[in-house]
Scaffold this active site. Structure first.
Site, PDB file in Angstrom:
ATOM      1  N   CYS A 167      -1.136   6.590   6.699  1.00  0.00           N
ATOM      2  CA  CYS A 167      -2.381   6.294   7.270  1.00  0.00           C
ATOM      3  C   CYS A 167      -2.194   5.458   8.420  1.00  0.00           C
ATOM      4  O   CYS A 167      -3.012   5.850   9.411  1.00  0.00           O
ATOM      5  CB  CYS A 167      -3.168   5.613   6.228  1.00  0.00           C
ATOM      6  SG  CYS A 167      -4.576   4.659   6.599  1.00  0.00           S
ATOM      7  N   CYS A 171      -8.263   1.449  -1.507  1.00  0.00           N
ATOM      8  CA  CYS A 171      -7.515   0.726  -0.103  1.00  0.00           C
ATOM      9  C   CYS A 171      -7.801  -0.855  -0.322  1.00  0.00           C
ATOM     10  O   CYS A 171      -8.817  -0.930  -0.486  1.00  0.00           O
ATOM     11  CB  CYS A 171      -8.297   1.315   1.085  1.00  0.00           C
ATOM     12  SG  CYS A 171      -8.094   0.544   2.572  1.00  0.00           S
ATOM     13  N   CYS A 204       0.961  -1.317  -0.043  1.00  0.00           N
ATOM     14  CA  CYS A 204       0.083   0.034   0.098  1.00  0.00           C
ATOM     15  C   CYS A 204       0.727   1.150  -0.252  1.00  0.00           C
ATOM     16  O   CYS A 204       1.591   1.405   1.082  1.00  0.00           O
ATOM     17  CB  CYS A 204      -0.700  -0.012   1.275  1.00  0.00           C
ATOM     18  SG  CYS A 204      -1.795   1.608   1.272  1.00  0.00           S
ATOM     19  N   ASP A 217     -20.848  -7.148  24.702  1.00  0.00           N
ATOM     20  CA  ASP A 217     -19.962  -7.051  23.474  1.00  0.00           C
ATOM     21  C   ASP A 217     -19.779  -5.408  23.469  1.00  0.00           C
ATOM     22  O   ASP A 217     -20.107  -4.611  22.611  1.00  0.00           O
ATOM     23  CB  ASP A 217     -20.653  -7.325  22.132  1.00  0.00           C
ATOM     24  CG  ASP A 217     -19.996  -7.142  20.822  1.00  0.00           C
ATOM     25  OD1 ASP A 217     -18.884  -6.791  21.116  1.00  0.00           O
ATOM     26  OD2 ASP A 217     -20.334  -7.217  20.025  1.00  0.00           O
ATOM     27  N   CYS A 233      -3.117   0.015   8.310  1.00  0.00           N
ATOM     28  CA  CYS A 233      -2.816  -1.447   8.114  1.00  0.00           C
ATOM     29  C   CYS A 233      -1.411  -1.759   8.317  1.00  0.00           C
ATOM     30  O   CYS A 233      -0.448  -1.928   7.375  1.00  0.00           O
ATOM     31  CB  CYS A 233      -3.125  -1.833   6.533  1.00  0.00           C
ATOM     32  SG  CYS A 233      -2.285  -0.837   5.123  1.00  0.00           S
ATOM     33  N   TYR A 261     -24.824  -4.210  25.411  1.00  0.00           N
ATOM     34  CA  TYR A 261     -24.092  -3.507  24.007  1.00  0.00           C
ATOM     35  C   TYR A 261     -24.714  -4.103  22.725  1.00  0.00           C
ATOM     36  O   TYR A 261     -23.915  -4.593  21.977  1.00  0.00           O
ATOM     37  CB  TYR A 261     -22.683  -3.630  24.295  1.00  0.00           C
ATOM     38  CG  TYR A 261     -22.311  -3.221  25.630  1.00  0.00           C
ATOM     39  CD1 TYR A 261     -21.794  -1.851  25.915  1.00  0.00           C
ATOM     40  CD2 TYR A 261     -21.978  -4.171  26.693  1.00  0.00           C
ATOM     41  CE1 TYR A 261     -21.375  -1.583  27.148  1.00  0.00           C
ATOM     42  CE2 TYR A 261     -21.795  -4.047  27.914  1.00  0.00           C
ATOM     43  CZ  TYR A 261     -21.225  -2.468  28.249  1.00  0.00           C
ATOM     44  OH  TYR A 261     -20.694  -2.121  29.544  1.00  0.00           O
ATOM     45  N   GLU A 267     -28.947  -1.537  24.981  1.00  0.00           N
ATOM     46  CA  GLU A 267     -28.071  -0.855  23.926  1.00  0.00           C
ATOM     47  C   GLU A 267     -28.285   0.798  24.004  1.00  0.00           C
ATOM     48  O   GLU A 267     -29.500   1.366  24.377  1.00  0.00           O
ATOM     49  CB  GLU A 267     -28.280  -1.034  22.552  1.00  0.00           C
ATOM     50  CG  GLU A 267     -27.911   0.148  21.403  1.00  0.00           C
ATOM     51  CD  GLU A 267     -26.282   0.069  21.386  1.00  0.00           C
ATOM     52  OE1 GLU A 267     -25.623  -0.870  21.210  1.00  0.00           O
ATOM     53  OE2 GLU A 267     -26.074   1.401  21.210  1.00  0.00           O
ATOM     54  N   CYS A 279     -13.436  -6.489  21.605  1.00  0.00           N
ATOM     55  CA  CYS A 279     -12.461  -5.980  20.242  1.00  0.00           C
ATOM     56  C   CYS A 279     -11.334  -5.036  20.939  1.00  0.00           C
ATOM     57  O   CYS A 279     -10.577  -4.415  20.113  1.00  0.00           O
ATOM     58  CB  CYS A 279     -13.273  -5.083  19.247  1.00  0.00           C
ATOM     59  SG  CYS A 279     -13.944  -3.843  20.056  1.00  0.00           S
TER      60      CYS A 279
HETATM   61  N1  SAH Z   1     -23.203  -6.354  19.877  1.00  0.00           N
HETATM   62  C1  SAH Z   1     -23.305  -5.534  18.606  1.00  0.00           C
HETATM   63  C2  SAH Z   1     -22.489  -4.083  19.023  1.00  0.00           C
HETATM   64  C3  SAH Z   1     -21.257  -4.200  19.511  1.00  0.00           C
HETATM   65  S1  SAH Z   1     -20.341  -2.581  19.439  1.00  0.00           S
HETATM   66  C4  SAH Z   1     -22.913  -6.286  17.371  1.00  0.00           C
HETATM   67  O1  SAH Z   1     -22.158  -7.069  17.318  1.00  0.00           O
HETATM   68  O2  SAH Z   1     -23.232  -5.662  16.442  1.00  0.00           O
HETATM   69  C5  SAH Z   1     -20.782  -1.927  20.898  1.00  0.00           C
HETATM   70  C6  SAH Z   1     -22.159  -1.397  21.104  1.00  0.00           C
HETATM   71  O3  SAH Z   1     -22.113  -0.803  22.603  1.00  0.00           O
HETATM   72  C7  SAH Z   1     -22.501   0.170  20.349  1.00  0.00           C
HETATM   73  O4  SAH Z   1     -23.553  -0.340  19.466  1.00  0.00           O
HETATM   74  C8  SAH Z   1     -22.489   1.196  21.157  1.00  0.00           C
HETATM   75  O5  SAH Z   1     -23.566   1.880  20.957  1.00  0.00           O
HETATM   76  C9  SAH Z   1     -22.852   0.360  22.524  1.00  0.00           C
HETATM   77  N2  SAH Z   1     -22.660   1.189  23.822  1.00  0.00           N
HETATM   78  C10 SAH Z   1     -21.576   1.974  24.096  1.00  0.00           C
HETATM   79  N3  SAH Z   1     -21.577   2.379  25.166  1.00  0.00           N
HETATM   80  C11 SAH Z   1     -22.747   1.777  25.795  1.00  0.00           C
HETATM   81  C12 SAH Z   1     -23.161   2.005  27.055  1.00  0.00           C
HETATM   82  N4  SAH Z   1     -22.443   2.391  28.327  1.00  0.00           N
HETATM   83  N5  SAH Z   1     -24.537   1.212  27.434  1.00  0.00           N
HETATM   84  C13 SAH Z   1     -24.914   0.372  26.483  1.00  0.00           C
HETATM   85  N6  SAH Z   1     -24.494   0.297  25.166  1.00  0.00           N
HETATM   86  C14 SAH Z   1     -23.188   1.094  25.015  1.00  0.00           C
END
Ligand code: SAH
Length: 386
Positions: free
Chosen positions: A16, A93, A10, A316, A19, A247, A268, A343
């Site tokens: 950037c 990209c 790249c 998550d 990557c 989440y 969420e 993540c």
């Molecule tokens: N489980 C989903 C999203 C994961 S990303 C998937 O797999 O697609 C993390 C998510 O947490 C996002 O949607 C974000 O808006 C949410 N988030 C961030 N802080 C938060 C909080 N304090 N309480 C609830 N949700 C939250």
């Protein structure tokens, strides 16, 4: 980083920074990521491997380009240079969806004839700030989001018409008004649908999901399926469980798990995502799921105070992990099993320390490479039980 003597795959990878592993063989990248996470998780468990992609290129279904001017005042589009606000011009990209990149180039080429000025951060003049393209890899639907500094967008209908004639694959175009001064791409209030239904749909694990401009959706759907399948397997569901999906974004994990559970409760923070989630549940005819818009920590505290019985918690959180409020309530609620999808390996290790001190044991941990060629970015799925 790219070697100094050899040409990088790249040309702008150094500037950037998106990557950092692009010039390492993919197998080696996977080994590095595995070793990194394995080191962090060592106090808690043995990492049981990493799943990579067969074809680790052009996987990103969401592409965002910043628009600006070069020194001759010609419009440029690309990415911000690492840790700066200078735009590095990019036409294509290796990580991004090819069609999305092409659409962004077309938009840039149309600006002059439509007299659309790009926004100038220094003076505050101009209209177009960013373009975001989202692609439903399974459905082929494409959304273009034009992020503008003000609502006034002369000749927008004509612009959309010409853009669509060049890219008939575009299914919806949205104008997002962002008058903020920070570096967030999208605004927080106003959105105008210029063409189509204002959202796209994609399919994951046999379910259909609606995605609007502002809702979170995993950027690598192929690996997301791998990740969700593992997460649900780790949960060991029998069909009798009450599940909490924390989440939950647009409700993906809870909905995919709903077939194997008695009920699902999802929480969420982002209200647009929850709106999508409710529609998604209807579309997929899922009746055993409920959605709440709330801070996950506060919601958990309430559940714990109400002495609710939850059997399995999927969590998550964003990269910086969960907070103490959430984790403490988790220890009060005492679900049989927790599936932590992360993540951010560092925050995962920190949160696992808290949960293992509180009486949980880590049973399984595996990595899924959701972001090939990036440095350190990797998803980890961990199961815990009491
Ligand atoms: N489980 C989903 C999203 C994961 S990303 C998937 O797999 O697609 C993390 C998510 O947490 C996002 O949607 C974000 O808006 C949410 N988030 C961030 N802080 C938060 C909080 N304090 N309480 C609830 N949700 C939250």
């Amino acid at each position: 980083m790219a070697g100094k003597t050899q040409k990088s795959k790249c040309p702008v990878s150094n500037k950037c920074g998106g990557c950092g592993y692009i010039d390492l063989p993919y197998e080696e990248q996977l080994k590095k990521k595995e070793a990194y996470v394995s080191g962090l998780l060592k106090p808690f468990c043995k990492l049981e491997g990493i799943t990579g992609m067969k074809n680790p290129y052009n996987y990103r279904n969401k592409v965002s380009a910043a628009f600006g001017l070069d020194r001759y005042k010609n419009p440029i589009s690309g990415i911000y240079e690492e840790k700066s606000h200078r735009i590095v011009p990019v036409d294509s990209c290796l990580l991004e969806d090819k069609k999305a990149d092409e659409i962004i180039c077309t938009i840039r080429s149309l600006l002059k004839s439509f007299k659309i000025k790009v926004y100038d951060e220094n003076t505050g003049y101009g209209l177009l700030r960013h373009v975001l393209v989202r692609v439903g890899k399974a459905t082929g639907e494409i959304m273009v989001v034009l992020v503008t500094a003000s609502p006034v967008f002369p000749s927008k209908q004509n612009f959309c018409k010409v853009l669509r004639s060049k890219h008939p694959e575009i299914t919806t175009i949205v104008q997002d008004i962002n008058s903020r001064t920070d570096s967030m791409v999208l605004g927080t209030s106003k959105e105008n649908v210029l063409y189509g239904k204002g959202y796209i749909e994609d399919k994951l694990c046999g379910k259909t999901f609606r995605i609007s401009a502002r809702s979170f959706y995993q950027i690598n759907p192929a690996q997301t399926e791998v990740l969700y399948t593992k997460a649900i397997e780790f949960a060991g569901l029998s069909g009798k469980e009450t599940i909490l999906d924390a989440y939950s974004g647009i409700g993906t994990i809870g909905m995919v798990a709903s077939d194997k559970a008695k009920t699902v409760v999802s929480v969420e923070l982002n209200k647009d995502a929850v709106k999508d989630a409710i529609i998604n549940a209807k579309k997929n005819e899922i009746k055993n799921i409920r959605f709440f818009t709330a801070d996950a920590g506060e919601f958990m505290e309430q559940l714990a105070a109400d002495k609710e019985k939850i059997d399995v918690v999927f969590m998550d959180p964003p990269r910086n992990g969960s907070d103490e409020k959430f984790l403490k309530s988790l220890l009060t609620l005492k679900p049989d099993r927790i599936v932590y999808i992360s993540c951010g390996p560092e925050s995962l290790a920190r949160d696992l320390k808290f949960l293992t001190k509180g009486g949980y044991k880590v049973r399984h941990a595996e990595c899924v490479d959701m972001f090939p060629h990036t440095e350190k970015h990797v998803e980890t799925v961990v199961s815990l039980s009491r």
